[in-house]
Structure formats: C-alpha cells, structure tokens
Design an enzyme around this catalytic site. Structure first.
Site, mmCIF file in Angstrom:
data_model
loop_
_atom_site.group_PDB
_atom_site.id
_atom_site.type_symbol
_atom_site.label_atom_id
_atom_site.label_comp_id
_atom_site.label_asym_id
_atom_site.label_seq_id
_atom_site.Cartn_x
_atom_site.Cartn_y
_atom_site.Cartn_z
ATOM 1 N N HIS A 1 41.393 14.258 37.175
ATOM 2 C CA HIS A 1 42.379 13.346 37.759
ATOM 3 C C HIS A 1 41.776 12.357 38.766
ATOM 4 O O HIS A 1 41.871 11.140 38.610
ATOM 5 C CB HIS A 1 43.460 14.143 38.501
ATOM 6 C CG HIS A 1 44.140 15.189 37.681
ATOM 7 N ND1 HIS A 1 45.010 14.884 36.669
ATOM 8 C CD2 HIS A 1 44.094 16.549 37.745
ATOM 9 C CE1 HIS A 1 45.486 16.010 36.151
ATOM 10 N NE2 HIS A 1 44.940 17.023 36.775
ATOM 11 N N ASP A 2 41.203 12.919 39.842
ATOM 12 C CA ASP A 2 40.853 12.077 40.989
ATOM 13 C C ASP A 2 39.729 11.095 40.691
ATOM 14 O O ASP A 2 39.676 10.006 41.283
ATOM 15 C CB ASP A 2 40.468 12.968 42.184
ATOM 16 C CG ASP A 2 41.663 13.761 42.682
ATOM 17 O OD1 ASP A 2 42.803 13.351 42.411
ATOM 18 O OD2 ASP A 2 41.447 14.794 43.340
ATOM 19 N N ASP B 1 38.512 16.142 43.168
ATOM 20 C CA ASP B 1 38.135 15.285 44.307
ATOM 21 C C ASP B 1 36.611 15.299 44.446
ATOM 22 O O ASP B 1 35.993 14.263 44.730
ATOM 23 C CB ASP B 1 38.708 15.824 45.626
ATOM 24 C CG ASP B 1 40.219 15.932 45.624
ATOM 25 O OD1 ASP B 1 40.887 15.041 46.146
ATOM 26 O OD2 ASP B 1 40.732 16.935 45.093
ATOM 27 N N ASP C 1 41.243 15.727 49.247
ATOM 28 C CA ASP C 1 41.509 17.137 49.591
ATOM 29 C C ASP C 1 40.708 18.058 48.665
ATOM 30 O O ASP C 1 41.279 18.821 47.909
ATOM 31 C CB ASP C 1 43.016 17.444 49.503
ATOM 32 C CG ASP C 1 43.596 17.224 48.102
ATOM 33 O OD1 ASP C 1 42.993 16.471 47.307
ATOM 34 O OD2 ASP C 1 44.654 17.810 47.799
ATOM 35 N N ASN D 1 45.168 20.491 48.469
ATOM 36 C CA ASN D 1 44.742 21.601 47.616
ATOM 37 C C ASN D 1 44.509 22.878 48.419
ATOM 38 O O ASN D 1 44.701 23.985 47.913
ATOM 39 C CB ASN D 1 43.463 21.224 46.866
ATOM 40 C CG ASN D 1 43.756 20.258 45.735
ATOM 41 O OD1 ASN D 1 44.805 20.336 45.104
ATOM 42 N ND2 ASN D 1 42.842 19.329 45.488
ATOM 43 N N THR E 1 43.068 10.562 47.188
ATOM 44 C CA THR E 1 43.176 11.435 46.016
ATOM 45 C C THR E 1 43.820 12.767 46.398
ATOM 46 O O THR E 1 43.611 13.781 45.729
ATOM 47 C CB THR E 1 41.790 11.663 45.362
ATOM 48 O OG1 THR E 1 40.908 12.198 46.353
ATOM 49 C CG2 THR E 1 41.209 10.386 44.801
ATOM 50 N N PHE F 1 51.637 16.821 42.030
ATOM 51 C CA PHE F 1 51.281 17.561 43.251
ATOM 52 C C PHE F 1 51.103 16.670 44.483
ATOM 53 O O PHE F 1 51.724 16.899 45.528
ATOM 54 C CB PHE F 1 50.006 18.386 42.996
ATOM 55 C CG PHE F 1 49.560 19.189 44.179
ATOM 56 C CD1 PHE F 1 50.165 20.403 44.504
ATOM 57 C CD2 PHE F 1 48.538 18.735 45.007
ATOM 58 C CE1 PHE F 1 49.766 21.140 45.612
ATOM 59 C CE2 PHE F 1 48.138 19.468 46.119
ATOM 60 C CZ PHE F 1 48.748 20.671 46.420
ATOM 61 N N ASN F 2 50.249 15.651 44.397
ATOM 62 C CA ASN F 2 49.926 14.864 45.598
ATOM 63 C C ASN F 2 51.163 14.212 46.210
ATOM 64 O O ASN F 2 51.299 14.130 47.431
ATOM 65 C CB ASN F 2 48.905 13.771 45.272
ATOM 66 C CG ASN F 2 47.532 14.344 44.985
ATOM 67 O OD1 ASN F 2 47.234 15.486 45.364
ATOM 68 N ND2 ASN F 2 46.694 13.577 44.305
HETATM 69 C C1 BDR Z 1 46.147 16.245 41.798
HETATM 70 O O1 BDR Z 1 46.479 17.499 42.371
HETATM 71 C C2 BDR Z 1 45.339 18.140 42.864
HETATM 72 O O2 BDR Z 1 45.351 19.507 42.580
HETATM 73 C C3 BDR Z 1 44.149 17.425 42.278
HETATM 74 O O3 BDR Z 1 43.045 17.427 43.172
HETATM 75 C C4 BDR Z 1 44.663 16.032 42.025
HETATM 76 O O4 BDR Z 1 44.461 15.204 43.140
HETATM 77 C C5 BDR Z 1 46.561 16.247 40.327
HETATM 78 O O5 BDR Z 1 47.949 16.424 40.222
HETATM 79 CA CA CA Z 2 42.986 15.802 44.976
#
Ligand code: BDR
Ligand code: CA
Length: 323
Positions: free
Chosen positions: A239-240, A16, A11, A40, A125, A167-168
């Site tokens: 992160h991703d 990402d 996303d 996102n 991701t 979040f994801n």
């Molecule tokens: C995740 O949340 C999104 O904002 C980032 O792309 C990542 O996948 C981190 O918590």
């Molecule tokens: Ca992401």
C-alpha cells in the site's frame, strides 16, 4: 536534476518500511525527514521502527521526529493483527544509533517547511493526525505545501471492518476531514489501487537475490503477506509504497480527479472516503485518486530500489549530521 523535497509521515508498519526504502533509494526525491504517526502500533513502536529502517540503510543523516500519541478525538486503535506486536514483526532491525529529534513531529515539519526555499510535498502513509495538527497550528505554512500524496481511503471498497473505511482514515477520521477540506492538492492512493499493487508471492525470491536491502523487502513481504496468503491472494499489497512510486514515476498509475469527502457520522461507515467517482454530484474535485497501476513495472522499480539504497542513491548532501 531537481529533486522533489518531501516529508514522510508514517507508522511503520511493513509497507511503510518499504515506502521508506524506496524513497531513500531514489535520486528523484530529497527526503527532508521522517515523522511518525500512531497507527499500526503505538507511537513509541512506530518511531523505533522508523529509526531502525534508517539505521539498517546506514542513513543516520535522515532526521526522525516523533508524532502525537493518539488520534485527535478518538481512542488509539492499532493493527497488531497485521503488523505484529512490534509493528514490524519478522525482520531483525538494528538498534538505532542516532537519537530522535528533540522537536515533536509537528514542530519539526513546520520548521522544515519554513526553511525550505521551495514548496514541499507531504507524504503521509498512516493516520493523518500530525498533518491535521500542522495545518491547524501553522495555517501560514499551507502555502509552503506543494501537495499531499497520501495512502488512505478507498472510493470503491473498504477493508477496515467498519463498513467501507480504510485503516488510516478510520483511525483518525476527524484529522482526515481537516486534510481533505484544506484546499491543498491531494493525491490519494487508496485501496482501489494499492490492493492490486502487490509483490507476487512467487516474486519474493527475486528480492531475496537482490542484495541485503532486497532481502529485507522479501522478509517484510513474508510477514505482512501471511494473512493475505491465508485468504487466497496471489501477492502482498505494498500500500504505502504506492505514494513514493507515484512521485518517482506517475506513469505507473491511472488516476482520476474527483471530490472526496470523509464520512464522520455513519454508524458503520465512519471514516469512509466517499468519492464522487463519476462527478454526478457536481462537487468540485479536491483529490487525484489512484485507480489502477502497472504492477509489473512497480515491482521492477522496487527491485531497483534495493540496489539504489545500497549505493546511497537517495543521499541528500544537505542532510549531513543531525538537523
Ligand atoms: C494501510 O494500513 C496500514 O496497516 C498500512 O501500513 C497502510 O498504511 C492500508 O490500509
Ligand atoms: Ca502505514
């Protein structure tokens, strides 16, 4: 060298985008395609961003398919606060010249799994909506999935504003539950490891000097890093990209097997990934969870990706033209 066949479901999103850059620069991976998730930003925006990154990298050979508009059962919840109005605010990306796949993300992934002579690794991701629908609609293809290497969750802490959820997973907890109970081997790169796998603010100049792709990574880190800098972090978490880095070089990470369940009922903790870190509950392990990383070596890998992407190192000979 046998490349690992992967399907990325993302996303974009700044991190990402860096994951895509790393994947498409690696000689170890064969990116069969990119599908998009609503996370996102809205699905239209994340899709355009995925296409824009491929266009920037000159990778019109990588098919992009658009995913579902909304999570399974819960309302759309976006992260404009972190990724901006476009989902990828900051750098200017070219307009995509290649049309989207006509198939939806789920149908596209199913076809790629059907066609593959070997099991494929899924790399989500973003929220797990598309992956859950794939598993529900095409159960016979589960055997064609080697493993799911995902960014999501945390077994120690959370940052979504909703209790301990990330979040994801928080955006589509029901999809996450389907994935985590599927029996497919899961590698979970959650906040436990990704929050500490950063590009230091003082390292961005190195990226800027590493060619146009390196400069794009620096621009992405600039925008995504603003909020983190404001609250006193030393760098921006990528992160991703940890999912792709794990596939390229698993020795970068410290991992532990454990059972992970998704909280689907907590008033404040809905979407939390509850990890039995020490195996005290005796539940069977269903995930290999990232707990720590060698940050310096990760940054070296990313720096090399800029150069690799320019050379087209990750180009997949079979992916010529649209498919
Ligand atoms: C995740 O949340 C999104 O904002 C980032 O792309 C990542 O996948 C981190 O918590
Ligand atoms: Ca992401």
């Amino acid at each position: 060298m046998n490349k690992i066949p992967i399907l990325m479901d993302c996303d974009p999103g700044h991190d990402d985008a860096i994951a895509i850059i790393l994947a498409l620069s690696s000689e170890k991976l064969n990116v069969l395609g990119i599908t998009t998730a609503c996370g996102n930003q809205t699905i239209e925006k994340t899709t355009k961003n995925a296409q824009g990154i491929c266009e920037f990298l000159g990778r019109r050979d990588v098919p992009v398919a658009q995913g579902r508009k909304a999570p399974l059962l819960t309302p759309v919840y976006t992260a404009g606060i972190a990724h901006g109005e476009s989902g990828l605010d900051g750098p200017q990306l070219p307009e995509p010249a290649v049309p989207l796949q006509e198939e939806s993300a789920v149908v596209f992934m199913a076809r790629k799994l059907e066609e593959s002579g070997e099991p494929v690794t899924l790399v989500p991701t973003g929220p797990l909506t598309n992956i859950a629908v794939l598993l529900l609609c095409y159960p016979h293809l589960i055997q064609k999935i080697d493993r799911i290497v995902l960014m999501g969750g945390s077994v120690v802490s959370g940052c979504s504003g909703r209790g301990a959820s990330e979040f994801n997973i928080m955006v589509d907890p029901y999809a996450a539950d389907i994935v985590f109970t599927s029996g497919i081997p899961i590698v979970m790169m959650g906040l436990d490891v990704t929050n500490f796998t950063t590009i230091g603010f003082d390292e961005k100049e190195k990226f800027r000097r590493a060619g146009r792709v390196g400069a794009l990574v620096a621009d992405l880190a600039d925008y995504f890093g603003r909020g983190f800098e404001m609250v006193g972090w030393c760098g921006v978490p990528v992160h991703d990209a940890c999912t792709i880095a794990y596939l390229i070089d698993p020795t970068l990470f410290t991992m532990r097997e454990m059972n992970v369940r998704i909280d689907l009922s907590g008033e404040f903790t809905m979407g939390s990934t509850v990890g039995d870190s020490y195996g005290v509950e005796g539940r069977e392990a269903n995930a290999l969870v990232g707990l720590a990383s060698d940050r310096e070596r990760f940054v070296e890998l990313l720096l090399g990706a800029g150069a690799g992407a320019e050379k087209g190192a990750g180009r997949n000979e079979q992916n010529s033209g649209l498919n």
